[in-house]
Design a protein around this motif. Structure first.
Motif, PDB file in Angstrom:
ATOM      1  N   THR A 229      53.377  25.843  20.302  1.00  0.00           N
ATOM      2  CA  THR A 229      52.645  24.788  20.988  1.00  0.00           C
ATOM      3  C   THR A 229      53.433  24.279  22.195  1.00  0.00           C
ATOM      4  O   THR A 229      54.627  24.491  22.308  1.00  0.00           O
ATOM      5  N   SER A 230      52.744  23.596  23.081  1.00  0.00           N
ATOM      6  CA  SER A 230      53.421  23.035  24.250  1.00  0.00           C
ATOM      7  C   SER A 230      54.135  21.741  23.846  1.00  0.00           C
ATOM      8  O   SER A 230      53.725  21.054  22.912  1.00  0.00           O
ATOM      9  N   PHE A 231      55.216  21.451  24.548  1.00  0.00           N
ATOM     10  CA  PHE A 231      55.983  20.234  24.308  1.00  0.00           C
ATOM     11  C   PHE A 231      56.277  19.588  25.651  1.00  0.00           C
ATOM     12  O   PHE A 231      56.580  20.274  26.624  1.00  0.00           O
ATOM     13  N   ASP A 232      56.190  18.275  25.686  1.00  0.00           N
ATOM     14  CA  ASP A 232      56.461  17.482  26.875  1.00  0.00           C
ATOM     15  C   ASP A 232      57.413  16.373  26.433  1.00  0.00           C
ATOM     16  O   ASP A 232      56.984  15.380  25.861  1.00  0.00           O
ATOM     17  N   LEU A 233      58.725  16.583  26.631  1.00  0.00           N
ATOM     18  CA  LEU A 233      59.745  15.703  26.061  1.00  0.00           C
ATOM     19  C   LEU A 233      60.428  14.857  27.129  1.00  0.00           C
ATOM     20  O   LEU A 233      60.802  15.367  28.189  1.00  0.00           O
ATOM     21  N   ASP A 234      60.602  13.582  26.809  1.00  0.00           N
ATOM     22  CA  ASP A 234      61.382  12.682  27.649  1.00  0.00           C
ATOM     23  C   ASP A 234      62.726  12.452  26.981  1.00  0.00           C
ATOM     24  O   ASP A 234      62.793  12.196  25.775  1.00  0.00           O
ATOM     25  N   VAL A 235      63.784  12.528  27.750  1.00  0.00           N
ATOM     26  CA  VAL A 235      65.130  12.215  27.274  1.00  0.00           C
ATOM     27  C   VAL A 235      65.496  10.889  27.921  1.00  0.00           C
ATOM     28  O   VAL A 235      65.534  10.783  29.146  1.00  0.00           O
TER      29      VAL A 235
ATOM     30  N   VAL B  84      61.457  27.216  29.343  1.00  0.00           N
ATOM     31  CA  VAL B  84      61.465  25.768  29.161  1.00  0.00           C
ATOM     32  C   VAL B  84      61.972  25.174  30.465  1.00  0.00           C
ATOM     33  O   VAL B  84      63.028  25.567  30.965  1.00  0.00           O
ATOM     34  N   ARG B  85      61.207  24.257  31.036  1.00  0.00           N
ATOM     35  CA  ARG B  85      61.554  23.645  32.321  1.00  0.00           C
ATOM     36  C   ARG B  85      62.312  22.343  32.082  1.00  0.00           C
ATOM     37  O   ARG B  85      61.893  21.518  31.272  1.00  0.00           O
ATOM     38  N   VAL B  86      63.398  22.155  32.806  1.00  0.00           N
ATOM     39  CA  VAL B  86      64.198  20.937  32.716  1.00  0.00           C
ATOM     40  C   VAL B  86      64.183  20.295  34.100  1.00  0.00           C
ATOM     41  O   VAL B  86      64.500  20.950  35.098  1.00  0.00           O
ATOM     42  N   SER B  87      63.798  19.016  34.157  1.00  0.00           N
ATOM     43  CA  SER B  87      63.701  18.338  35.450  1.00  0.00           C
ATOM     44  C   SER B  87      64.276  16.926  35.364  1.00  0.00           C
ATOM     45  O   SER B  87      64.494  16.387  34.284  1.00  0.00           O
ATOM     46  N   THR B  88      64.511  16.356  36.531  1.00  0.00           N
ATOM     47  CA  THR B  88      64.972  14.974  36.617  1.00  0.00           C
ATOM     48  C   THR B  88      63.800  14.063  36.261  1.00  0.00           C
ATOM     49  O   THR B  88      62.643  14.501  36.260  1.00  0.00           O
ATOM     50  N   PRO B  89      64.072  12.769  36.015  1.00  0.00           N
ATOM     51  CA  PRO B  89      62.963  11.843  35.756  1.00  0.00           C
ATOM     52  C   PRO B  89      61.968  11.770  36.922  1.00  0.00           C
ATOM     53  O   PRO B  89      60.789  11.506  36.710  1.00  0.00           O
ATOM     54  N   ALA B  90      62.439  12.055  38.142  1.00  0.00           N
ATOM     55  CA  ALA B  90      61.562  12.037  39.316  1.00  0.00           C
ATOM     56  C   ALA B  90      60.754  13.322  39.464  1.00  0.00           C
ATOM     57  O   ALA B  90      59.927  13.437  40.360  1.00  0.00           O
ATOM     58  N   GLY B  91      61.003  14.307  38.587  1.00  0.00           N
ATOM     59  CA  GLY B  91      60.241  15.543  38.628  1.00  0.00           C
ATOM     60  C   GLY B  91      60.895  16.696  39.356  1.00  0.00           C
ATOM     61  O   GLY B  91      60.311  17.780  39.457  1.00  0.00           O
TER      62      GLY B  91
ATOM     63  N   GLY C 131      66.498   2.797  27.245  1.00  0.00           N
ATOM     64  CA  GLY C 131      65.210   3.209  27.793  1.00  0.00           C
ATOM     65  C   GLY C 131      65.228   3.866  29.157  1.00  0.00           C
ATOM     66  O   GLY C 131      64.185   4.338  29.628  1.00  0.00           O
ATOM     67  N   GLN C 132      66.364   3.927  29.830  1.00  0.00           N
ATOM     68  CA  GLN C 132      66.428   4.559  31.160  1.00  0.00           C
ATOM     69  C   GLN C 132      66.216   6.065  31.039  1.00  0.00           C
ATOM     70  O   GLN C 132      66.894   6.740  30.271  1.00  0.00           O
ATOM     71  N   PRO C 133      65.274   6.633  31.809  1.00  0.00           N
ATOM     72  CA  PRO C 133      65.039   8.078  31.774  1.00  0.00           C
ATOM     73  C   PRO C 133      66.270   8.871  32.228  1.00  0.00           C
ATOM     74  O   PRO C 133      66.933   8.492  33.190  1.00  0.00           O
ATOM     75  N   ILE C 134      66.552   9.960  31.518  1.00  0.00           N
ATOM     76  CA  ILE C 134      67.680  10.829  31.856  1.00  0.00           C
ATOM     77  C   ILE C 134      67.183  12.164  32.386  1.00  0.00           C
ATOM     78  O   ILE C 134      67.638  12.643  33.410  1.00  0.00           O
ATOM     79  N   MET C 135      66.235  12.770  31.664  1.00  0.00           N
ATOM     80  CA  MET C 135      65.660  14.049  32.099  1.00  0.00           C
ATOM     81  C   MET C 135      64.347  14.284  31.377  1.00  0.00           C
ATOM     82  O   MET C 135      63.993  13.551  30.458  1.00  0.00           O
ATOM     83  N   HIS C 136      63.646  15.315  31.818  1.00  0.00           N
ATOM     84  CA  HIS C 136      62.366  15.704  31.204  1.00  0.00           C
ATOM     85  C   HIS C 136      62.457  17.191  30.838  1.00  0.00           C
ATOM     86  O   HIS C 136      62.986  17.990  31.617  1.00  0.00           O
ATOM     87  N   ILE C 137      61.954  17.532  29.644  1.00  0.00           N
ATOM     88  CA  ILE C 137      61.973  18.919  29.158  1.00  0.00           C
ATOM     89  C   ILE C 137      60.534  19.305  28.812  1.00  0.00           C
ATOM     90  O   ILE C 137      59.865  18.589  28.059  1.00  0.00           O
ATOM     91  N   ALA C 138      60.059  20.413  29.354  1.00  0.00           N
ATOM     92  CA  ALA C 138      58.669  20.823  29.118  1.00  0.00           C
ATOM     93  C   ALA C 138      58.590  22.302  28.763  1.00  0.00           C
ATOM     94  O   ALA C 138      59.267  23.137  29.363  1.00  0.00           O
ATOM     95  N   LYS C 139      57.755  22.596  27.772  1.00  0.00           N
ATOM     96  CA  LYS C 139      57.493  23.981  27.363  1.00  0.00           C
ATOM     97  C   LYS C 139      55.987  24.169  27.293  1.00  0.00           C
ATOM     98  O   LYS C 139      55.289  23.370  26.685  1.00  0.00           O
TER      99      LYS C 139
ATOM    100  N   LEU D  75      74.505  23.236  35.185  1.00  0.00           N
ATOM    101  CA  LEU D  75      74.720  23.815  33.851  1.00  0.00           C
ATOM    102  C   LEU D  75      74.861  22.751  32.763  1.00  0.00           C
ATOM    103  O   LEU D  75      74.372  22.936  31.655  1.00  0.00           O
ATOM    104  N   ARG D  76      75.528  21.638  33.059  1.00  0.00           N
ATOM    105  CA  ARG D  76      75.710  20.595  32.048  1.00  0.00           C
ATOM    106  C   ARG D  76      74.352  20.059  31.587  1.00  0.00           C
ATOM    107  O   ARG D  76      74.106  19.925  30.406  1.00  0.00           O
ATOM    108  N   SER D  77      73.466  19.763  32.526  1.00  0.00           N
ATOM    109  CA  SER D  77      72.131  19.257  32.159  1.00  0.00           C
ATOM    110  C   SER D  77      71.331  20.307  31.407  1.00  0.00           C
ATOM    111  O   SER D  77      70.641  19.998  30.432  1.00  0.00           O
TER     112      SER D  77
END
Length: 183
Positions: free
Chosen positions: A57-63, A84-91, A68-76, A152-154
């Protein structure tokens, strides 16, 4: 090595009926670092999350940080092994993670160029059992080389905190073979 502990509920009910992905991340001093949670529920995919196809299934995860401050976004996207796409909170795309097998993930820059495998810069030990606030949790121990720089760290952090999504297990853990009952 920098050490993270990724914890998620681990009861017989969470093994069988947990449709949402949610983990908490702590450092080696037991300080909360982040929470990983789905941006929205599984919607129409909810029935699949209760089966061995949960990982498809697809996943749309907020880290987010504990406050509560956004760190990153992970989407599958939906499918057996999509990137799996990893992006900043700004996209802005940080990079992608590709699974080649349950324990082999490659990390890629935004242009798709493979940078390395997760095991080149980190290590994850899954499945330890512990208690947090009187409740059972599965505790994965993650070590990431402290000399690793961005992106790489992110990407390594995203791979570790969303490991069940990245490797294709999803939220239902009995799909991996036998039943793995909690302690």
């Amino acid at each position: 090595m920098s050490t993270l502990y990724v914890e998620q509920p681990w009861t017989s009910m969470s093994l069988l009926f947990r449709p949402h992905y949610r983990v908490e991340v702590f450092d080696e001093h037991d300080t909360p670092l982040m929470v990983v949670r789905e941006s929205s529920g599984p919607g129409l995919q909810r029935p699949l999350r209760h089966t061995g196809f949960s990982g498809w299934t697809s996943f749309d995860l907020d880290v987010v940080a504990p406050h509560g401050q956004p760190i990153m976004h992970i989407a599958k996207q939906f499918g057996r092994r999509p990137h799996v796409r990893v992006s900043t909170p700004a996209g802005q795309l940080i990079g992608t993670i590709k699974t080649h097998g349950a324990w082999k993930q490659s990390l890629h820059d935004p242009s798709g160029q493979q940078l390395c495998f997760f095991t080149d810069i980190g290590r994850i030990d899954t499945g330890a059992r512990a208690k947090r606030h009187g409740k059972r949790v599965r505790r994965d121990r993650v070590q990431i080389n402290p000399q690793v720089t961005e992106p790489l760290r992110s990407l390594a952090t995203a791979c570790a905190v969303a490991f069940d999504v990245v490797r294709g297990t999803g939220t239902r853990h009995t799909s991996s073979g036998g039943v793995d009952w909690p302690v």
